[in-house]
Design an enzyme around this catalytic site. Structure first.
Site, PDB file in Angstrom:
ATOM      1  N   GLY A 230      36.784  76.215  15.053  1.00 32.83           N
ATOM      2  CA  GLY A 230      35.730  75.213  15.029  1.00 32.83           C
ATOM      3  C   GLY A 230      35.953  74.197  13.924  1.00 32.83           C
ATOM      4  N   HIS A 231      34.919  73.394  13.673  1.00 38.22           N
ATOM      5  CA  HIS A 231      35.022  72.289  12.711  1.00 38.22           C
ATOM      6  C   HIS A 231      33.822  72.312  11.789  1.00 38.22           C
ATOM      7  CE1 HIS A 231      35.513  68.160  11.171  1.00 38.22           C
ATOM      8  NE2 HIS A 231      36.752  68.239  11.618  1.00 38.22           N
ATOM      9  N   PHE A 232      33.991  71.742  10.591  1.00 34.45           N
ATOM     10  CA  PHE A 232      32.909  71.677   9.619  1.00 34.45           C
ATOM     11  C   PHE A 232      31.813  70.692   9.999  1.00 34.45           C
ATOM     12  CE2 PHE A 232      36.285  73.280   6.791  1.00 34.45           C
ATOM     13  CZ  PHE A 232      35.614  74.338   6.212  1.00 34.45           C
ATOM     14  N   VAL A 233      32.133  69.738  10.875  1.00 42.27           N
ATOM     15  CA  VAL A 233      31.201  68.638  11.162  1.00 42.27           C
ATOM     16  C   VAL A 233      30.936  68.486  12.655  1.00 42.27           C
ATOM     17  CG1 VAL A 233      30.832  66.144  10.967  1.00 42.27           C
ATOM     18  CG2 VAL A 233      31.952  67.391   9.088  1.00 42.27           C
TER      19      VAL A 233
END
Length: 398
Positions: A230-233
């Protein structure tokens, strides 16, 4: 070739240093491995007898990292061998090593010593922790700096625990930054006429690669955990299972999310509040579950064709065979053939740096140990056959 006017003396071994000098050699620099007589550089022995991963008595490490190079055997620990090396330094532009801190000084071949011989020389050292600081003398390898640099803590998930990158980015990052540092020092030399030392810490490289994620932590104090794919944002930004594999979807920003919602047409994703990134991120697990359940219904090729038609960033999760046979990879000459002395053509990754003014280049075979000792010393240092024979008998060269 862009660097064909540059001569590099390559004192490197294992991975980080040889990768940095390989990049310079691929760009045309005449790159001369200076190896200990008899044994040579450490990776010459690695996998040398493996039936799958060796050719012509050389393993995959050495074959890949030492294409386009020459080999000269010099005993740097002997006075006669050191004198030979200094004669090469007088004609060279770069000396690149990844010895432990203090080794070049003990041998008398550090920047301060070599610059007395050739003020234009650029030296580069890639070490675990650099030439300064309280931990400078500690040994380090790839996974040590991956761990200390923070990247492992966000690779994997809270359930799996920290996971190293499958690519040895600790070593490779040091080599890449080393090559960049050398190029910067050579550019500076064009203005000043003098060389300088390039000090590369593998740990520094890992901290640099944290980039905006480190800034987010320094701004907020929040310590991120493993985020998997996944991604932080951004949401949805993840790997999702399909009927026959996995696919990556990367919706960066609200505009791509709106386009994705129109494409996939699932009522559960049409909540008006999902048009705002903070709300989507708070509902990341729910959105990923919805998307994943839908993508499982069809194979990867089905989704890729339709996602690409809708211009939504996506891609398959390729294994090595799929990645190295990708049409875009092949069109960019990222799988090249390197001739071996046996006549076999060995395939390996190509040069990712494409220069519009540089001619294409055929890759040359990794050198046998000491293959070019006499020819290089005769050409660059002007040694006569009698001098070479005497040095050979004395064990100064091999």
């Amino acid at each position: 070739m862009a660097l064909e006017h540059i001569t590099v003396l390559d004192l490197t071994h294992m991975l980080s240093g040889p990768y940095g000098t390989m990049l310079l050699a691929d760009l045309g620099a005449r790159t001369i491995k200076v190896e200990p007589p008899g044994t040579g550089e450490g990776t010459r022995r690695l996998l040398e007898h493996d039936p799958d991963y060796a050719r012509d008595g050389m393993g995959a490490y050495y074959l890949t990292l030492n294409r386009n190079k020459e080999s000269v055997c010099v005993d740097l620990k002997s006075e006669a061998g050191k004198a030979v090396f200094l004669d090469l330094v007088r004609q060279a532009d770069v000396v690149f090593d990844n010895f432990s801190v203090g080794v070049t000084a003990r041998l008398g071949i550090d920047y301060e010593s070599l610059s007395q011989v050739n003020p234009r020389i650029v030296t580069c050292s890639v070490t675990g922790f650099g030439q300064s600081g309280p931990q400078t003398h500690r040994p380090a390898f790839d996974q040590v700096v991956q761990a200390m640099g923070g990247g492992m803590s966000i690779t994997g998930t809270p359930e799996t625990g920290p996971t190293r990158s499958g690519i040895p980015i600790g070593d490779l990052g040091g080599g890449m930054f080393g090559a960049m540092g050398v190029l910067a020092a050579l550019a500076e030399r064009e203005r000043t006429g003098r060389g300088q030392h390039v000090d590369i810490s593998m740990l520094d490289a890992q901290i640099s690669l944290l980039n905006y994620m480190a800034t987010m932590h320094l701004m907020s104090g929040h310590v991120p955990a493993g985020i998997g794919n996944g991604h932080f944002v951004h949401v949805p930004y993840n790997s999702y299972p399909t009927a026959d594999g996995h696919i990556i979807i990367a919706c960066i920003g609200d505009a791509f999310f709106e386009r994705f919602v129109e494409f996939i047409d699932l009522p559960a994703l049409r909540k008006p509040e999902y048009l705002q990134q903070p709300v989507r991120y708070a509902a990341k697990a729910e959105i990923d579950a919805i998307v994943g359940a839908e993508l499982r219904k069809q194979p990867t090729a089905y989704w890729l064709e339709r996602l690409r038609a809708a211009r939504i960033p996506c891609g398959p999760v390729n294994n090595f065979e799929q990645a190295l046979n990708d049409v875009q990879v092949r069109a960019r000459d990222m799988v090249v053939e390197v001739p071996l002395k046996s006549g076999e053509m060995l395939r390996m990754p190509g040069n990712p740096i494409k220069l519009s003014a540089a001619s294409s280049k055929n890759f040359t075979c990794p050198p046998a140990l000491g293959e070019h000792t006499r020819s290089v010393l005769a050409e660059l240092a002007g040694y006569s056959p009698d001098q070479l024979e005497q040095l050979w008998r004395d064990g100064a060269i091999g």
